[in-house]
Design a protein around this motif. Structure first.
Motif, short mmCIF file in Angstrom:
data_model
loop_
_atom_site.label_atom_id
_atom_site.label_comp_id
_atom_site.label_asym_id
_atom_site.label_seq_id
_atom_site.Cartn_x
_atom_site.Cartn_y
_atom_site.Cartn_z
N ILE A 102 -32.47 -13.00 39.22
CA ILE A 102 -31.65 -14.22 39.31
C ILE A 102 -32.47 -15.37 39.90
O ILE A 102 -32.47 -16.48 39.37
CB ILE A 102 -30.38 -13.94 40.15
CG1 ILE A 102 -29.44 -13.01 39.36
CG2 ILE A 102 -29.67 -15.24 40.52
CD1 ILE A 102 -28.38 -12.34 40.20
N VAL A 136 -34.22 -24.71 39.97
CA VAL A 136 -33.20 -24.67 41.01
C VAL A 136 -33.70 -23.80 42.17
O VAL A 136 -34.21 -22.70 41.95
CB VAL A 136 -31.87 -24.12 40.44
CG1 VAL A 136 -30.86 -23.87 41.54
CG2 VAL A 136 -31.31 -25.09 39.40
N ALA A 175 -33.61 -18.88 38.19
CA ALA A 175 -33.28 -20.15 38.83
C ALA A 175 -34.54 -20.99 39.04
O ALA A 175 -34.57 -22.19 38.75
CB ALA A 175 -32.59 -19.90 40.17
N ILE A 190 -28.53 -21.72 44.96
CA ILE A 190 -28.06 -20.39 44.56
C ILE A 190 -28.48 -19.39 45.63
O ILE A 190 -29.65 -19.35 46.04
CB ILE A 190 -28.66 -19.97 43.20
CG1 ILE A 190 -28.13 -20.87 42.08
CG2 ILE A 190 -28.33 -18.50 42.88
CD1 ILE A 190 -28.66 -20.53 40.70
N THR A 213 -23.77 -21.77 44.87
CA THR A 213 -23.42 -20.67 43.98
C THR A 213 -23.81 -19.37 44.68
O THR A 213 -25.01 -19.10 44.86
CB THR A 213 -24.14 -20.79 42.63
OG1 THR A 213 -23.75 -22.03 42.03
CG2 THR A 213 -23.77 -19.64 41.70
N LEU A 214 -22.82 -18.62 45.11
CA LEU A 214 -23.08 -17.32 45.74
C LEU A 214 -22.98 -16.25 44.67
O LEU A 214 -21.95 -16.15 44.00
CB LEU A 214 -22.05 -17.06 46.85
CG LEU A 214 -22.07 -15.65 47.46
CD1 LEU A 214 -23.35 -15.41 48.25
CD2 LEU A 214 -20.84 -15.44 48.34
N VAL A 215 -24.05 -15.50 44.48
CA VAL A 215 -24.02 -14.42 43.50
C VAL A 215 -24.01 -13.10 44.25
O VAL A 215 -24.99 -12.73 44.91
CB VAL A 215 -25.22 -14.48 42.53
CG1 VAL A 215 -25.07 -13.42 41.44
CG2 VAL A 215 -25.35 -15.85 41.90
N ARG A 216 -22.87 -12.44 44.18
CA ARG A 216 -22.75 -11.14 44.85
C ARG A 216 -23.25 -10.07 43.88
O ARG A 216 -22.62 -9.81 42.85
CB ARG A 216 -21.28 -10.88 45.21
CG ARG A 216 -20.73 -11.86 46.22
CD ARG A 216 -19.24 -11.61 46.35
NE ARG A 216 -18.58 -12.58 47.20
CZ ARG A 216 -18.38 -12.41 48.51
NH1 ARG A 216 -18.81 -11.32 49.11
NH2 ARG A 216 -17.76 -13.32 49.20
#
Lengths: 170, 193
Positions: A58, A67, A62, A22, A45-48
């Protein structure tokens, strides 16, 4: 745009070898290729995010879920995230792999970046966050892996400062 | 409605799932109903319970994650609504108890006491399913509906600005943290095997 694709790729590959799944990010010039690489990678998983504070939450979630993650931000984004770094990451012993573009340091032409450049290292030191400078391509792989290892062993944030020499091709 | 009655009504759903709460009254009231290793009480970092819930939901897509948020906390991190809405994890349920005040620090009114509409903000941020539930029964129905729909949901529940007499919880922060992590890891191993 003279942001180094080659060195961005080396950083991205090193993060993949660290089993980072992530990545949170807020766009900034030096980070554009890294963000595109994450966006193009079906296994990432790219979280903008809207603001860097969110990234700390975040990554904490994780980590507790087992993760690995990385936080990609400009140093002004780091400044925006100080409260959660203190009152979530440090308080709850959460490892964070902070990749911070070191704007406002030597060679900076944009006046608006310079105060953040001056404040970055003193504030990291005040928070007792270990710093690795990434200046040369040959350091990338080892330093990222070692930074993640220390973060996990100490349950503490670590900071990788991405330098102009590495990220910007004159 | 009292928040403690609301929590009581949905406790069966809470105790079977991963829960991240904000600090203060919500944390104490849930803890008093009965602590579970699947409950994490974020005792500081106001505003970030939903971001933590998002991180967990993205990491454990096979498990439901419930965030218990508050008006004061959500107002500190409104960007979280647009970030959650952008990724729409199906396993995330975001419940906001709106008591229109910062109860734990003197009860000063928040903007929701003067017309700010958190459900409206959630809808406009792109949260696909936004519900309002102002009785324990309707909250329970909303939670059941959200779970059945497998859609990212924000439920806004207006509650009275009344909290517990004491904010003491016999659970050190780090004990909660390591306990919760072990619980999440056991879920991961169970779903991997």
């Amino acid at each position: 745009m003279p942001v180094s694709v080659t060195n961005s790729k080396l950083i991205y590959d090193a993060l993949k070898e660290c089993d980072v799944k992530i990545m949170s990010a807020l766009p900034e010039t030096w980070l554009v290729h890294l963000i595109r690489m994450a966006d193009d990678d079906p296994d990432m998983t790219l979280v903008r995010i809207a603001k860097e504070e969110e990234a700390v939450g975040i990554s904490a979630g994780a980590h507790l879920a087992g993760v690995n993650s990385a936080l990609l931000m400009q140093n002004h984004g780091f400044l925006a995230a100080i409260n959660p770094i203190v009152s979530l990451a440090l308080l709850y012993k959460i490892p964070l792999l902070l990749l911070i573009s070191y704007r406002g340091h030597m060679g900076e032409k944009d006046p608006w970046q310079t105060q953040g450049g001056l404040a970055t290292e003193p504030i990291l030191r005040a928070l007792n966050i270990p710093i690795w400078h990434l200046n040369t391509p040959s350091d990338i792989h080892r330093r990222l892996k070692d930074a993640q290892t220390l973060a996990h062993a100490s349950l503490h944030p670590v900071a990788i400062l991405l330098s102009r020499e590495l990220m910007w091709e004159e | 409605m009292l928040r403690s009655d609301a929590l009581q009504a949905i406790y069966p759903e809470l105790q079977e799932n991963i829960v991240v709460t904000i600090m203060g009254a919500v944390a104490v009231e849930l803890y008093t109903l009965g602590h579970r290793h699947s409950f994490f009480y974020l005792e500081h970092a106001m505003g970030l319970a939903s971001s933590m819930g998002l991180g967990i939901a993205l990491s454990l897509p096979a498990h439901k994650v419930i965030v218990l948020d508050g008006d004061g906390s959500l107002l500190m991190n409104l960007g979280t609504l647009s970030t959650m809405a952008r990724y729409k994890p199906e396993n995330l349920l975001h419940i906001v108890f709106d008591n229109e005040s910062l109860l734990s620090v003197g009860g000063f009114p928040t903007a929701t006491a003067k017309g700010t509409d958190l459900a409206g903000i959630a809808r406009s941020s792109g949260i696909p399913n936004v519900l309002e539930a102002h009785t324990p029964e309707s909250l329970k129905e909303a939670v059941t509906y959200a779970f059945a729909s497998n859609t990212l949901t924000t439920i806004v529940s207006k509650v009275e600005a009344i909290g517990p007499k004491s904010f003491h919880m016999d659970l050190p922060l780090l004990e909660n943290r390591f306990q919760f992590k072990r619980y999440l890891e056991s879920l991961k191993h169970a779903s991997a095997s």
